[in-house]
Structure formats: C-alpha cells, structure tokens
Design an enzyme around this catalytic site. Structure first.
Site, PDB file in Angstrom:
ATOM      1  N   SER A 139       1.249  -0.655  -0.255  1.00 36.80           N
ATOM      2  CA  SER A 139      -0.118   0.032  -0.010  1.00 36.80           C
ATOM      3  C   SER A 139       1.227   1.362   0.074  1.00 36.80           C
ATOM      4  CB  SER A 139      -1.011  -0.201   1.161  1.00 36.80           C
ATOM      5  OG  SER A 139      -2.001   0.370   1.054  1.00 36.80           O
ATOM      6  N   GLU A 233     -10.342  -2.879  -5.531  1.00 35.07           N
ATOM      7  CA  GLU A 233      -9.701  -2.136  -4.766  1.00 35.07           C
ATOM      8  C   GLU A 233      -9.493  -0.462  -5.565  1.00 35.07           C
ATOM      9  OE1 GLU A 233      -5.411  -1.805  -3.769  1.00 35.07           O
ATOM     10  OE2 GLU A 233      -5.524  -4.052  -4.586  1.00 35.07           O
ATOM     11  N   HIS A 263      -7.815  -5.112  -1.218  1.00 39.13           N
ATOM     12  CA  HIS A 263      -6.219  -4.228  -0.783  1.00 39.13           C
ATOM     13  C   HIS A 263      -5.285  -5.576   0.568  1.00 39.13           C
ATOM     14  CE1 HIS A 263      -4.008  -1.038  -0.890  1.00 39.13           C
ATOM     15  NE2 HIS A 263      -4.259  -0.834   0.115  1.00 39.13           N
TER      16      HIS A 263
END
Length: 296
Positions: A139, A233, A263
């Site tokens: 991320s 996502e 995610h």
C-alpha cells in the site's frame, strides 16, 4: 480460489468513516494488525535502522545472505514495524531470508517526505552491511518503496536486487480511473479515504512530486519489479499503470491481478488460496532474482 473465499475475504473488511482522526485510525489499525500471531518460529528483535525504530524479523532457519527491507502500509498515517511484520515474517519463512521491518515517521505529525527520507536512510545503512537487499512494501509502503528506489538512484547508490509491491499506492494525485470505478466494490476504501490520507501526508505539497507520486517518475534503470493487486480495490489502476510505465522504461516487471481480491490480499493467507499462492510466487520471484544476481 473459490468465489466463496473471495467473498469471505471481502466480508472481513469494513469501510470506516473517512473523517476519523489519525488517532482513531491508528487505534483501529493496531487492534486488527499489531498483535496477529506470526508463528512460534518467529523472533522479533527491536533495533535502530537509519535512525528509526525497526524490528529484525527472524524466522528459524532463515539465515540467507540477503536481507528483506519491509515498509508497512497505512496511508502514511497508520501502521508500524510490528504491523509490517505480518507480511515480512511469511516472506522470510518462504525465502529463507532475514527481514527488517521499518517504523518510518507518520503523517500528519511528520508529512512528506519524512517516510521516504526514513526509508532511504534505512536502506543506506543496510547497504553498509554489504548484504544484497530486496525491498518490499504494501500500500503506502509500496509507494514509499518505489520512491526510495528513485531517491537512491538519484544519489547514485547501488539499487536493490529486486522489489515487490503489494497493492502499491503510487499516485497521490488520485488520477486512476479505478479510484471511482471500483469505489463501490472496494470493501475498505473510497476516493474520500485516499484523499484524506493524501492530505495528511502531503500537507500542501505538490502531489506530482516524483517522490510523492513515483508513478510519474522516470523508472529507467530500476531493478526487476513484482506487483500484486486485487481487482476489488480503488488502487487497482495504480498497479496497472505502474506495470505499463515500468515496461515502457525497459524495466523487468511482473504483474499479478486476482479477480475479486481486496487490498493487500496476501494478508489473507489461510483464508484465500490466492493469498498463500501470492506469497509463494513472491518468494519464487525473489529467490530467482537473487540466484540470477549470483547471491543464492
């Protein structure tokens, strides 16, 4: 992986109010991730790396010559070295390599470019050990990892053997089509969530800066990359565009997209078959790159 597994994985996630304070975000994130079992074969040892707290993530028998530098996710606002260990540990187990999970400074108390500065300082210290390095992040940690590669190249430093990004956030301009097109499908985030994180981290800085949105940078000369992302996502297009841009800049790049996965789906190992498979593929990719580089 069955459709039931994909649905079960998504059902374990909840969209929260994007207007929560950083303190509320951190408390919720830590409640989910900070104490997850890592396995009886894992030892976490506090250390300092590049002037920041970090954890040596040692899995019994994982004593290879290279080292994994892991950068955790959390929108540059939440997360810690301990939450990063949730993926660093299984990667260490599968690759036979020790890992270090870095606790870089968080926004809004420490806005851009604090996270990249800390990651680069940690990377420089690891370079001093003479050990080959692989860089991994999820991320925002994936975005920070890519920005660290660019910053290291800018300074003329040797680059890692390879890098792996799980659902990387590499475009803080939020220009990807999936930012809106996948908003209803994503069980965690919407544009509003990502905009709030970006505002905390950028603190008014231009999001087009290549160290804030490394998708926009010249990627020429970067090491081989592996990108893994789910189709469910809002950050899907960050990964798709990164793979295309890397290829256009003659960078070896592999892209795995799992339909219906959420995610950072590798965190769902044990729940989704594809999560375990993703970690296995990552380990294979890293082992291969180290072998080609004459390390393994």
């Amino acid at each position: 992986m069955s459709q039931d597994q994909r649905a079960a994985a998504r059902s374990m996630m909840t969209k929260r109010d994007p207007d929560r304070t950083p303190a509320q975000e951190r408390a919720d994130f830590d409640a989910i991730f900070a104490d997850r079992p890592l396995g009886d074969d894992v030892t976490l040892t506090p250390r300092t790396l590049g002037g920041r707290p970090a954890l040596d993530v040692q899995v019994k028998g994982a004593d290879g010559d290279a080292v994994i530098l892991y950068l955790h996710g959390g929108g540059y606002v939440v997360g810690s070295a301990r939450t990063g260990a949730n993926l660093a540990a299984p990667l260490a187990r599968r690759t036979g390599l020790p890992a270090v999970s870095l606790e870089y400074r968080l926004a809004p108390e420490h806005p851009f470019p604090a996270a990249v500065d800390d990651a680069l300082a940690a990377y420089k210290e690891l370079l001093g050990s003479g050990r080959p390095i692989v860089l991994v992040g999820d991320s925002a940690g994936g975005g920070a990892a890519l920005a660290t590669l660019i910053a290291a190249r800018r300074e003329g430093l040797p680059l890692p053997v390879a890098a792996v990004f799980f659902s990387p956030w590499v475009d803080l301009t939020l220009s990807g089509e999936s930012m809106d097109a996948r908003g209803d499908l994503d069980p965690l985030f919407s544009r509003a969530h990502m905009a709030a994180y970006a505002e905390h981290y950028l603190a008014g800085h231009d999001p087009r800066d290549e160290l804030a949105s490394p998708l926009l940078a010249d990627l020429t000369g970067l090491p081989p990359l592996l990108i893994q992302v789910g189709s469910a996502e809002v950050l899907l297009d960050d990964s798709l565009r990164l793979a295309v841009r890397a290829a256009q800049h003659d960078v070896d790049v592999s892209l795995d997209v799992v339909a219906g996965a959420p995610h950072v789906y590798p965190l769902m190992a044990g729940v989704m078959d594809e999560a375990d498979e993703a970690l296995d593929r990552t380990a294979h990719f890293l082992t291969l790159r180290l072998t080609v580089g004459g390390v393994a």
